[in-house]
Design an enzyme around this catalytic site. Structure first.
Site: not given
Ligand code: DQA
Length: 145
Positions: A10-11, A18, A23, A74, A77, A80, A87, A98, A100, A102, A107, A111
């Protein structure tokens, strides 16, 4: 040729717009284009999926059971919060990395915990969008043979 499914949660469709101070300025389309070019160099096949919906991400992971040897994810959110994504990844037999963008450990404390890390073969945080490319390079080894 190994098939790697790249999944963004998401996002991340808003990448570049954003919180660019966290990011970066690259868009998701830029990231995907860079990954596609690198995959060609590395001899990997890549597919891209982004969704703001947990269930859609889970269904993409289920589909990867049939058609992919590796997943770069990735979960944003959902990292977390989502036992359901953990699963689904536990039902996938291939390699999982995985990513990320950032450094989540620098942070807020919420997170710092990831449900996905216990399943992942590798965790990359804080390399910016270059993290996806680092993940693809590692996938060559993880999916060899
Ligand atoms: C993220 C870090 C997450 O905590 C955050 O909710 C994101 C992006 C990252 O790529 O740094 O949306 O996964």
């Amino acid at each position: 040729m190994a098939h790697i499914q790249i999944i963004n949660g998401p996002n991340l469709n808003l990448l570049g717009k954003r919180q660019p101070e966290i990011y970066g300025a690259e868009t998701l389309a830029d990231v995907e284009a860079n990954c596609a070019a690198l995959a060609q160099e590395l001899g990997l096949e890549v597919s891209f999926f982004q969704s703001n919906h947990e269930g859609a991400i889970i269904e993409c992971i289920h589909a990867a059971r049939e058609n992919a040897q590796g997943i770069v994810i990735n979960p944003a959110a959902y990292t977390h919060t989502s036992v359901a994504i953990l699963d689904a990844l536990n039902a996938f037999d291939g390699a999982v990395i995985e990513v990320h963008i950032s450094n989540v450990h620098k942070r807020e404390s919420f997170r710092h915990h990831s449900y996905v890390s216990g399943r992942a073969d590798a965790v990359i945080a804080g390399l910016g969008t270059e993290g996806y490319q680092a993940a693809l390079r590692r996938m060559v080894t993880l999916t060899a043979g």
